[in-house]
Motif scaffolding. Structure first.
Motif, PDB file in Angstrom:
ATOM      1  N   LYS A 173      -6.279  94.388  87.296  1.00 31.56           N
ATOM      2  CA  LYS A 173      -7.040  94.996  86.200  1.00 31.56           C
ATOM      3  C   LYS A 173      -6.136  95.380  85.040  1.00 31.56           C
ATOM      4  N   LEU A 174      -4.961  95.943  85.338  1.00 33.56           N
ATOM      5  CA  LEU A 174      -4.033  96.326  84.284  1.00 33.56           C
ATOM      6  C   LEU A 174      -3.594  95.111  83.486  1.00 33.56           C
ATOM      7  N   ALA A 175      -3.197  94.052  84.164  1.00 41.02           N
ATOM      8  CA  ALA A 175      -2.753  92.839  83.476  1.00 41.02           C
ATOM      9  C   ALA A 175      -3.873  92.284  82.591  1.00 41.02           C
ATOM     10  N   ALA A 176      -5.097  92.309  83.086  1.00 43.54           N
ATOM     11  CA  ALA A 176      -6.233  91.810  82.302  1.00 43.54           C
ATOM     12  C   ALA A 176      -6.499  92.695  81.085  1.00 43.54           C
ATOM     13  N   GLN A 177      -6.406  94.011  81.261  1.00 44.25           N
ATOM     14  CA  GLN A 177      -6.649  94.936  80.152  1.00 44.25           C
ATOM     15  C   GLN A 177      -5.595  94.813  79.065  1.00 44.25           C
ATOM     16  N   LEU A 178      -4.357  94.589  79.452  1.00 45.56           N
ATOM     17  CA  LEU A 178      -3.285  94.497  78.462  1.00 45.56           C
ATOM     18  C   LEU A 178      -3.455  93.267  77.574  1.00 45.56           C
ATOM     19  N   GLY A 179      -4.012  92.216  78.130  1.00 45.71           N
ATOM     20  CA  GLY A 179      -4.284  91.032  77.329  1.00 45.71           C
ATOM     21  C   GLY A 179      -3.090  90.105  77.169  1.00 45.71           C
ATOM     22  N   ASN A 180      -1.935  90.641  76.909  1.00 43.58           N
ATOM     23  CA  ASN A 180      -0.740  89.816  76.712  1.00 43.58           C
ATOM     24  C   ASN A 180       0.219  89.971  77.885  1.00 43.58           C
ATOM     25  N   ALA A 181      -0.332  90.121  79.077  1.00 43.79           N
ATOM     26  CA  ALA A 181       0.481  90.375  80.266  1.00 43.79           C
ATOM     27  C   ALA A 181       0.440  89.197  81.227  1.00 43.79           C
ATOM     28  N   VAL A 182       1.489  89.101  82.026  1.00 42.24           N
ATOM     29  CA  VAL A 182       1.576  88.132  83.119  1.00 42.24           C
ATOM     30  C   VAL A 182       1.682  88.945  84.404  1.00 42.24           C
ATOM     31  N   LEU A 183       0.859  88.616  85.378  1.00 41.64           N
ATOM     32  CA  LEU A 183       0.905  89.293  86.667  1.00 41.64           C
ATOM     33  C   LEU A 183       1.852  88.543  87.596  1.00 41.64           C
ATOM     34  N   LEU A 184       2.868  89.227  88.071  1.00 47.56           N
ATOM     35  CA  LEU A 184       3.841  88.705  89.026  1.00 47.56           C
ATOM     36  C   LEU A 184       3.480  89.309  90.375  1.00 47.56           C
ATOM     37  N   THR A 185       3.175  88.478  91.355  1.00 45.70           N
ATOM     38  CA  THR A 185       2.637  88.944  92.634  1.00 45.70           C
ATOM     39  C   THR A 185       3.644  88.821  93.762  1.00 45.70           C
ATOM     40  N   ARG A 186       3.788  89.920  94.525  1.00 48.68           N
ATOM     41  CA  ARG A 186       4.549  89.870  95.777  1.00 48.68           C
ATOM     42  C   ARG A 186       3.555  89.860  96.918  1.00 48.68           C
ATOM     43  N   GLU A 187       3.632  88.855  97.767  1.00 54.21           N
ATOM     44  CA  GLU A 187       2.786  88.760  98.952  1.00 54.21           C
ATOM     45  C   GLU A 187       3.400  89.614 100.055  1.00 54.21           C
ATOM     46  N   GLY A 188       2.687  90.640 100.492  1.00 54.22           N
ATOM     47  CA  GLY A 188       3.191  91.436 101.608  1.00 54.22           C
ATOM     48  C   GLY A 188       2.847  92.891 101.507  1.00 54.22           C
ATOM     49  N   ASP A 189       3.107  93.594 102.595  1.00 57.15           N
ATOM     50  CA  ASP A 189       2.828  95.017 102.697  1.00 57.15           C
ATOM     51  C   ASP A 189       3.987  95.831 102.146  1.00 57.15           C
ATOM     52  N   GLY A 190       3.701  97.076 101.801  1.00 55.63           N
ATOM     53  CA  GLY A 190       4.727  97.991 101.321  1.00 55.63           C
ATOM     54  C   GLY A 190       4.584  98.281  99.845  1.00 55.63           C
TER      55      GLY A 190
END
Length: 99
Positions: A46-63
Motif C-alpha cells: 500500500k505504501l509503495a502504491a500511495q507514493l506513486g514513484n516507488a519500487v517495492l523490493l520484496t524479501r520472501e520469508g519470516d521475520g
C-alpha cells in the motif's frame, strides 16, 4: 506490560489516516518482507502504491525487516543508497540469514 505500539492505551486520536504522497522526482525504494508480523507485507504494498514513484523490493520469508536477512536485499539497498541504482520493479529476494 510492554506495549510498543500503544494499542492498549485508553486514548484514541480523532484524526483520520491520510494518504502519503511524494513529490520527489527520485524513485523511492520500499522494502517489505512477506512474513513480517510487525509490519505486514500488505502495508509495504500500500505504501509503495500511495507514493506513486516507488519500487517495492520484496524479501520472501519470516521475520522483521529485510536488510539483515538477505544478501540480495542488502545489495539492492546499498546500490540504491550509494549509487542511486533502483531495483527492477517486482524484484523478490530470498532469505539467507537468521537476522
Amino acid at each position: 506490560m510492554f506495549d510498543p505500539d500503544c494499542r492498549t492505551w485508553p486514548f484514541r486520536s480523532a484524526e483520520k489516516a491520510h494518504p502519503i504522497a511524494s513529490k520527489s522526482a527520485a524513485p523511492i525504494v520500499v522494502v517489505g518482507s512477506t512474513g513480517d508480523a510487525a509490519t505486514p507485507y500488505a502495508s509495504a504494498e500500500k505504501l509503495a502504491a500511495q507514493l506513486g514513484n516507488a519500487v517495492l523490493l520484496t524479501r520472501e520469508g519470516d521475520g522483521h525487516t529485510g536488510y539483515g536477512w538477505s544478501a540480495c536485499i542488502r545489495a539492492s539497498v546499498d546500490a540504491y543508497l550509494i549509487d542511486g541504482a533502483v531495483p527492477a520493479a517486482g524484484t523478490r529476494c530470498a532469505t539467507d540469514a537468521a537476522g
